[in-house]
Design a protein around this motif. Sequence first.
Motif, PDB file in Angstrom:
ATOM      1  N   MET A 112      42.683  37.123  43.100  1.00  0.00           N
ATOM      2  CA  MET A 112      42.795  38.573  43.090  1.00  0.00           C
ATOM      3  C   MET A 112      43.030  39.034  41.657  1.00  0.00           C
ATOM      4  SD  MET A 112      45.917  40.091  42.335  1.00  0.00           S
ATOM      5  CE  MET A 112      47.490  39.403  41.810  1.00  0.00           C
ATOM      6  N   ASP A 113      42.758  40.324  41.415  1.00  0.00           N
ATOM      7  CA  ASP A 113      43.167  40.934  40.154  1.00  0.00           C
ATOM      8  C   ASP A 113      43.333  42.429  40.366  1.00  0.00           C
ATOM      9  OD1 ASP A 113      41.043  42.383  37.917  1.00  0.00           O
ATOM     10  OD2 ASP A 113      40.264  41.768  39.870  1.00  0.00           O
ATOM     11  N   THR A 114      44.165  43.031  39.544  1.00  0.00           N
ATOM     12  CA  THR A 114      44.368  44.482  39.607  1.00  0.00           C
ATOM     13  C   THR A 114      43.630  45.208  38.491  1.00  0.00           C
ATOM     14  OG1 THR A 114      46.361  44.453  38.220  1.00  0.00           O
ATOM     15  CG2 THR A 114      46.658  44.120  40.592  1.00  0.00           C
ATOM     16  N   TRP A 115      43.067  44.457  37.555  1.00  0.00           N
ATOM     17  CA  TRP A 115      42.384  45.062  36.412  1.00  0.00           C
ATOM     18  C   TRP A 115      41.102  45.784  36.820  1.00  0.00           C
ATOM     19  CZ3 TRP A 115      44.473  45.161  31.576  1.00  0.00           C
ATOM     20  CH2 TRP A 115      45.495  44.248  31.281  1.00  0.00           C
ATOM     21  N   THR A 116      40.340  45.174  37.718  1.00  0.00           N
ATOM     22  CA  THR A 116      39.015  45.708  38.044  1.00  0.00           C
ATOM     23  C   THR A 116      39.091  47.142  38.543  1.00  0.00           C
ATOM     24  OG1 THR A 116      38.226  43.486  38.587  1.00  0.00           O
ATOM     25  CG2 THR A 116      36.940  45.344  39.430  1.00  0.00           C
ATOM     26  N   LYS A 117      40.031  47.414  39.436  1.00  0.00           N
ATOM     27  CA  LYS A 117      40.181  48.770  39.976  1.00  0.00           C
ATOM     28  C   LYS A 117      41.293  49.550  39.277  1.00  0.00           C
ATOM     29  CE  LYS A 117      38.327  47.750  44.559  1.00  0.00           C
ATOM     30  NZ  LYS A 117      38.570  47.805  46.036  1.00  0.00           N
ATOM     31  N   ASN A 118      41.854  48.956  38.223  1.00  0.00           N
ATOM     32  CA  ASN A 118      42.928  49.594  37.457  1.00  0.00           C
ATOM     33  C   ASN A 118      44.053  50.073  38.378  1.00  0.00           C
ATOM     34  OD1 ASN A 118      44.317  50.535  35.199  1.00  0.00           O
ATOM     35  ND2 ASN A 118      43.325  52.539  35.270  1.00  0.00           N
ATOM     36  N   THR A 119      44.628  49.123  39.110  1.00  0.00           N
ATOM     37  CA  THR A 119      45.721  49.431  40.038  1.00  0.00           C
ATOM     38  C   THR A 119      46.968  48.634  39.667  1.00  0.00           C
ATOM     39  OG1 THR A 119      44.848  47.749  41.566  1.00  0.00           O
ATOM     40  CG2 THR A 119      44.228  50.048  41.972  1.00  0.00           C
ATOM     41  N   PRO A 120      47.575  48.924  38.519  1.00  0.00           N
ATOM     42  CA  PRO A 120      48.780  48.185  38.132  1.00  0.00           C
ATOM     43  C   PRO A 120      49.882  48.376  39.156  1.00  0.00           C
ATOM     44  CG  PRO A 120      48.536  50.169  36.794  1.00  0.00           C
ATOM     45  CD  PRO A 120      47.262  50.015  37.566  1.00  0.00           C
TER      46      PRO A 120
END
Length: 322
Positions: A112-120
Amino acid sequence: MRKSVKSMLSPLGKAVALACSLAMCVSLAACSSSSSDSKSSSDSSDKKGQIAGVTAKGKLGEKPTISFNTPMTVSDGSYVVLQKGDGDVIEEGDRVCAQGIALNVKDGTELMDTWTKNTPDCSLKVDSKTLSSTYYNQIKGAKINTTIGFGVNAQDSSGYSYILAMTFVSKSKDLKKATGEEVKDVPANLPKVTRAKNGKPSIDMNGQGSVDSLISQTLIKGNGAKLTDKNTVVVKYTGWLTDGKQFDSSWDRDSIIDADLFSDSSGQHQVIEGWQKGLVGQTVGSQVLLVIPPDQAYGDKEQGSIPANSTLVFVIDILAAY
């Protein structure tokens, strides 16, 4: 107020959803074993708990490219500083927003990552009472734009072992109490609220009886962000029955709660309906009086010291939101 009193003090992350949120992954073994004996003979962590052989490339404050040889194993509580930041120093009590990547240590795939959808995830608060020593010691004193990888062995059905690489992208301080402009046109027939110097509210019910519809009255108008049904809100509160009997107060515990205003995957709210409806649209820094009818509270069910079919009265200070 959370539906279950026993779960009121258990913050729920929402920005990432592997086995847990970024903050839950670093909270007192929320998603991983707390045992220091989970290290195997092939573990890639050294005796000081630092993960060896992991590197990161990329511009500070942007999604890093992380490399390591696979397969590898990690211990819960192990870490590696991948990039040293260039921003402000993270201090005790700061609320930190972090972007994250989780990489499977068996094959290096991105889980998973939060960067792609910019959801810190901004649910992480630097507090030695709520963070394990590994995370607290590494995060406190780091600078914004620092990236740290933490070893996690999920204890859920996924069984994943992964490196959670967190990049700290901003920080803020929660308010201590409502701060803003006093509302002058509060209806005279509502309960009367006074405050101690520290902000703790007291109440005169002023003849308040049961209600059939929700009353949401702003007492102090804060100048922060407006709450939506996508937010978790950080609050202090006190709750009373209409006879003036106090049944709960986070002020008395000197604590805060993180109250989710959004629905879970089954469409259920994590707080009583009166909180959800009464707080959405309010602003950070505000103090709000809620008078909640039974059908938006606990209905015909007794809840601890709250009798069935009770109208509930709350005074809520909105300290932060994420």
